[in-house]
Design an enzyme around this catalytic site. Structure first.
Site, PDB file in Angstrom:
ATOM      1  N   LYS A 201       3.166 -12.616  21.501  1.00  0.00           N
ATOM      2  CA  LYS A 201       2.924 -11.185  21.305  1.00  0.00           C
ATOM      3  C   LYS A 201       2.286 -10.638  22.576  1.00  0.00           C
ATOM      4  O   LYS A 201       1.182 -11.041  22.959  1.00  0.00           O
ATOM      5  CB  LYS A 201       2.020 -10.933  20.102  1.00  0.00           C
ATOM      6  CG  LYS A 201       1.745  -9.459  19.849  1.00  0.00           C
ATOM      7  CD  LYS A 201       0.863  -9.278  18.628  1.00  0.00           C
ATOM      8  CE  LYS A 201       0.569  -7.820  18.351  1.00  0.00           C
ATOM      9  NZ  LYS A 201      -0.301  -7.638  17.163  1.00  0.00           N
ATOM     10  N   LYS A 255       7.315 -10.529  20.257  1.00  0.00           N
ATOM     11  CA  LYS A 255       7.021  -9.110  20.058  1.00  0.00           C
ATOM     12  C   LYS A 255       6.484  -8.533  21.355  1.00  0.00           C
ATOM     13  O   LYS A 255       5.569  -9.120  21.932  1.00  0.00           O
ATOM     14  CB  LYS A 255       5.995  -8.944  18.928  1.00  0.00           C
ATOM     15  CG  LYS A 255       5.631  -7.500  18.591  1.00  0.00           C
ATOM     16  CD  LYS A 255       4.610  -7.465  17.481  1.00  0.00           C
ATOM     17  CE  LYS A 255       4.242  -6.008  17.143  1.00  0.00           C
ATOM     18  NZ  LYS A 255       3.188  -5.942  16.109  1.00  0.00           N
TER      19      LYS A 255
END
Length: 331
Positions: A201, A255
């Site tokens: 992420k 992400k």
């Protein structure tokens, strides 16, 4: 000038729709989609999110309606995110461990209405519950504390598992939290609850509309660069994934999505495990604003971008366009 030996013409297989379908290497179905939904307080409440045209916050009763819609469309999983009211937020995010919090009520309501007909993926991080907007506990200087946060995340995970969550999805990026959560789930009778780790992420500029949706943008003090990944790094992502898999993650997530398809491909080729990507709020908003400006065809862009995730190696995609895409795929 025509070639003397035109034995190979790649255009032959592209000449008709049936032939293109027959030779297509990558396919997209509703079963590849996870639908993120925002939960808010009240009854029969729909609150449009201004920064995300077409996306709303839904009260628990209407979340159940969205779950029924997902089942009808063939979408297998909902991803739930709470819009915690300001008076329930605190420095330590204690509301995350309240068995009657907004997230747990939504989980139980969907489970009671639909049983196992749909999967529920629940976010584990403290930012929807803290008064400072960080994903974890902070010291006096505002630095996010790793080990103390992991302890809180374990409590949050067990709370959601007890309510009926199928997949725990830690999005906080604390070191060691996957192993701690996995051990706690095993020790409390939740061995079949999956963990989908937000393993890679990035500290991205694409998250802004999401923070509006969960009510944390105006609260955030500082940034998240001390725990989310630097956008310039690839090898570090592979180390993060390796650690989370070793600690017991069942699947991993990258992400944001489209700007990081190279990371998706590297992870898939390196580990050969289920890899998911989150087409985040900023990506969604870019498509919607392009459509509103007359610069793009929504249907074509939605399906093409989602197909790109599958082509890169994703097992599935979290996308706010999930219901729209599923309708398109049903024809």
């Amino acid at each position: 000038m025509t070639a003397s030996y035109p034995h190979t013409r790649l255009r032959r297989t592209r000449a008709t729709a049936w032939s293109r379908a027959l030779h297509r290497e990558t396919t997209l179905t509703p079963a590849d989609l996870i639908w993120p939904l925002f939960v808010t307080e009240g009854v029969q409440v729909e609150q449009p999110v201004a920064a995300l045209p077409g996306v709303s916050r839904w009260s628990v009763d209407l979340i159940v309606d969205r779950a029924r819609e997902a089942v009808e469309l063939g979408i297998p999983v909902l991803a739930l995110f709470p819009n915690t009211q300001p008076d329930r937020r605190s420095e330590d995010g204690a509301e995350a461990r309240n068995p009657d919090n907004l997230m747990c009520r939504a989980i139980r309501a969907v489970r009671d209405a639909l049983g196992d007909r749909i999967g529920l993926l629940t976010d584990v991080a403290l930012d929807p519950y803290t008064s400072h907007g960080q994903d974890g506990l902070i010291d006096d200087a505002g630095y996010v504390l790793n080990d103390e946060t992991v302890e809180a995340l374990v409590g949050q995970s067990l709370n959601q598992a007890a309510a009926g969550a199928d997949i725990i999805a830690p999005s906080d990026m604390m070191d060691g939290r996957i192993g701690a959560i996995r051990a706690a789930l095993e020790n409390t009778g939740h061995s079949n609850v999956q963990i989908m780790s937000y393993a890679a992420k990035y500290a991205s500029a694409f998250y802004g509309p999401f923070r509006d949706a969960v009510g944390s943008r105006g609260l955030l003090k500082g940034d998240k660069k001390t725990y989310q990944m630097d956008p310039g790094n690839t090898e570090e992502a592979l180390r993060e994934v390796a650690m989370d898999l070793a600690e017991g993650a069942d699947s991993v997530m990258v992400k944001p999505g489209l700007p990081y398809l190279d990371i998706v491909r590297r992870v898939k080729e390196t580990f050969a495990v289920p890899v998911f990507a989150y087409q985040v709020s900023g990506e969604y908003a870019m498509i919607e604003h392009a459509v509103a400006a007359g610069a793009a065809d929504r249907d074509a862009m939605v399906l093409e971008t989602l197909l790109a995730f599958k082509r890169a190696g994703c097992s599935g995609v979290l996308t706010y366009h999930a219901a729209h895409a599923a309708r398109l795929l049903h024809g």
